[in-house]
Design a protein around this motif. Sequence first.
Motif, PDB file in Angstrom:
ATOM      1  N   UNK A 127      24.800  68.054  -3.611  1.00 47.82           N
ATOM      2  CA  UNK A 127      26.174  68.047  -3.123  1.00 47.82           C
ATOM      3  C   UNK A 127      27.030  67.160  -4.026  1.00 47.82           C
ATOM      4  N   UNK A 128      28.223  67.641  -4.346  1.00 48.53           N
ATOM      5  CA  UNK A 128      29.165  66.865  -5.149  1.00 48.53           C
ATOM      6  C   UNK A 128      29.798  65.781  -4.280  1.00 48.53           C
ATOM      7  N   UNK A 129      29.952  64.583  -4.824  1.00 50.45           N
ATOM      8  CA  UNK A 129      30.561  63.495  -4.066  1.00 50.45           C
ATOM      9  C   UNK A 129      32.076  63.465  -4.203  1.00 50.45           C
ATOM     10  N   UNK A 130      32.589  64.006  -5.294  1.00 51.53           N
ATOM     11  CA  UNK A 130      34.041  63.986  -5.539  1.00 51.53           C
ATOM     12  C   UNK A 130      34.659  65.254  -4.968  1.00 51.53           C
ATOM     13  N   UNK A 131      34.729  65.335  -3.647  1.00 54.52           N
ATOM     14  CA  UNK A 131      35.251  66.527  -2.989  1.00 54.52           C
ATOM     15  C   UNK A 131      36.769  66.411  -2.830  1.00 54.52           C
ATOM     16  N   UNK A 132      37.448  67.519  -2.504  1.00 54.90           N
ATOM     17  CA  UNK A 132      38.904  67.447  -2.304  1.00 54.90           C
ATOM     18  C   UNK A 132      39.315  66.488  -1.194  1.00 54.90           C
ATOM     19  N   UNK A 133      38.436  66.200  -0.246  1.00 52.00           N
ATOM     20  CA  UNK A 133      38.772  65.310   0.861  1.00 52.00           C
ATOM     21  C   UNK A 133      38.652  63.831   0.509  1.00 52.00           C
ATOM     22  N   UNK A 134      38.067  63.513  -0.632  1.00 56.69           N
ATOM     23  CA  UNK A 134      37.794  62.120  -0.954  1.00 56.69           C
ATOM     24  C   UNK A 134      39.074  61.296  -1.015  1.00 56.69           C
ATOM     25  N   UNK A 135      40.091  61.783  -1.703  1.00 55.53           N
ATOM     26  CA  UNK A 135      41.324  61.001  -1.833  1.00 55.53           C
ATOM     27  C   UNK A 135      41.976  60.775  -0.479  1.00 55.53           C
ATOM     28  N   UNK A 136      41.907  61.760   0.401  1.00 56.34           N
ATOM     29  CA  UNK A 136      42.491  61.600   1.732  1.00 56.34           C
ATOM     30  C   UNK A 136      41.674  60.604   2.552  1.00 56.34           C
ATOM     31  N   UNK A 137      40.368  60.586   2.360  1.00 59.96           N
ATOM     32  CA  UNK A 137      39.521  59.617   3.050  1.00 59.96           C
ATOM     33  C   UNK A 137      39.860  58.203   2.584  1.00 59.96           C
ATOM     34  N   UNK A 138      39.998  58.009   1.282  1.00 62.13           N
ATOM     35  CA  UNK A 138      40.365  56.703   0.758  1.00 62.13           C
ATOM     36  C   UNK A 138      41.673  56.232   1.387  1.00 62.13           C
ATOM     37  N   UNK A 139      42.615  57.144   1.509  1.00 61.61           N
ATOM     38  CA  UNK A 139      43.928  56.790   2.033  1.00 61.61           C
ATOM     39  C   UNK A 139      43.874  56.416   3.506  1.00 61.61           C
ATOM     40  N   UNK A 140      43.191  57.211   4.320  1.00 56.80           N
ATOM     41  CA  UNK A 140      43.191  56.966   5.757  1.00 56.80           C
ATOM     42  C   UNK A 140      42.384  55.724   6.126  1.00 56.80           C
ATOM     43  N   UNK A 141      41.400  55.361   5.289  1.00 54.53           N
ATOM     44  CA  UNK A 141      40.572  54.189   5.572  1.00 54.53           C
ATOM     45  C   UNK A 141      41.021  52.941   4.819  1.00 54.53           C
ATOM     46  N   UNK A 142      41.920  53.094   3.848  1.00 54.03           N
ATOM     47  CA  UNK A 142      42.437  51.941   3.123  1.00 54.03           C
ATOM     48  C   UNK A 142      41.641  51.529   1.912  1.00 54.03           C
ATOM     49  N   UNK A 143      40.717  52.386   1.438  1.00 54.04           N
ATOM     50  CA  UNK A 143      39.966  52.054   0.227  1.00 54.04           C
ATOM     51  C   UNK A 143      40.825  52.304  -1.016  1.00 54.04           C
ATOM     52  N   UNK A 144      40.569  51.517  -2.062  1.00 54.37           N
ATOM     53  CA  UNK A 144      41.252  51.718  -3.324  1.00 54.37           C
ATOM     54  C   UNK A 144      40.447  52.670  -4.204  1.00 54.37           C
ATOM     55  N   UNK A 145      41.108  53.640  -4.857  1.00 55.27           N
ATOM     56  CA  UNK A 145      40.367  54.540  -5.758  1.00 55.27           C
ATOM     57  C   UNK A 145      39.704  53.757  -6.883  1.00 55.27           C
ATOM     58  N   UNK A 146      38.538  54.253  -7.306  1.00 55.93           N
ATOM     59  CA  UNK A 146      37.837  53.572  -8.382  1.00 55.93           C
ATOM     60  C   UNK A 146      36.698  54.419  -8.912  1.00 55.93           C
ATOM     61  N   UNK A 147      35.893  53.828  -9.739  1.00 58.96           N
ATOM     62  CA  UNK A 147      34.786  54.558 -10.366  1.00 58.96           C
ATOM     63  C   UNK A 147      33.597  54.706  -9.429  1.00 58.96           C
ATOM     64  N   UNK A 148      33.565  53.908  -8.361  1.00 56.28           N
ATOM     65  CA  UNK A 148      32.483  54.008  -7.384  1.00 56.28           C
ATOM     66  C   UNK A 148      33.044  54.415  -6.028  1.00 56.28           C
TER      67      UNK A 148
END
Length: 323
Positions: free
Chosen positions: A78-99
């Motif tokens: 399974x790919x980890x970089x799915x289309x939902x990842x950026x929205x998950x980061x936003x709703x949970x308050x995580x900062x985008x990064x390499x990990x």
Amino acid sequence: DAQLYQNVEKIGNYVTDSREITRPSRPTREMNTMTEPLIYRSTPPSLLPMFGRALLPKSHKPGANTKIPELQAELLGVATDTPMLSRYLNVCGFKPGSTLPMTWPHILAFPLHLKLLTDKRFPLPLLGLVHLRNTITQHRPIQTGENLDIRVTLGNQQSTERGIEFDLITEARSAGRLIWEEVSTNLFRMANAEGGKPKAQPPKLETYPFSESITAPENLGRRYGQVSGDRNPIHMHALSAKAFGFPRAIAHGMWSKARALSLLEQQADWQSGPVRVSCQFKKPLFLPGTAQLNWQTASDAWDYQLLNSKGDAPHLSGRIEWL
């Protein structure tokens, strides 16, 4: 799953279509209890049919002799970089990064969780299960875009004073090596399970020196439900939550844990390396609402808790341990 097995072909000892295969049992000590795993390649099972099955009543009422089979499902590549990842980061308050956020593999595994919990062999009704505890162990950071093999197993059934407890055990591997694992403990309440014993007084709340305020808007349950796939009615709207005895919708427990982690990992003394993050879910966080994240630090472990706005009742409490 009759549709799933239409137009299948047999290859050796495997039965397969483009999404799912079942493997023959392997000769192990658990042969009498472990069932043949469901295996998906690249694409998880569709959630929509499982939502329908979640509403169906069970053929037998759970009781003292109820046994949960050790069902297992796997999602390979399974790919980890799915289309939902950026929205998950936003709703949970995580900062985008390499990990990736430490909680993101839980989201990738959710379709497998739901697949096992809506399997006809699973004897408990899905709606009404209570998420008690969650422990995530990350052996190394997971790179954004890294592919994973995920396995979920039902196990560790126990009869307690409150009812039946069991674990959803999730493992994520990269190139065959275990890099992330999770244990989520759930409860099915049983009538008279507590045997009339008086409830124990809750422990006195700890006082921690550091604090951050958290805001949970009214639409949080719907936003998190869209990215996580968890559309339990108690999280969606006040009206649907009232049908289950709640005055308003409540925040997802795993959102609360992820939101807390997104703030804690931004602290200057946050450490890199292998880490275990555990939490116990307490009182619901009603939406809209505010909460206080409190924590204390030490050289090898931090304690944290999410309290209500008055600071006198916990939504969750947990510990972070560097391994």
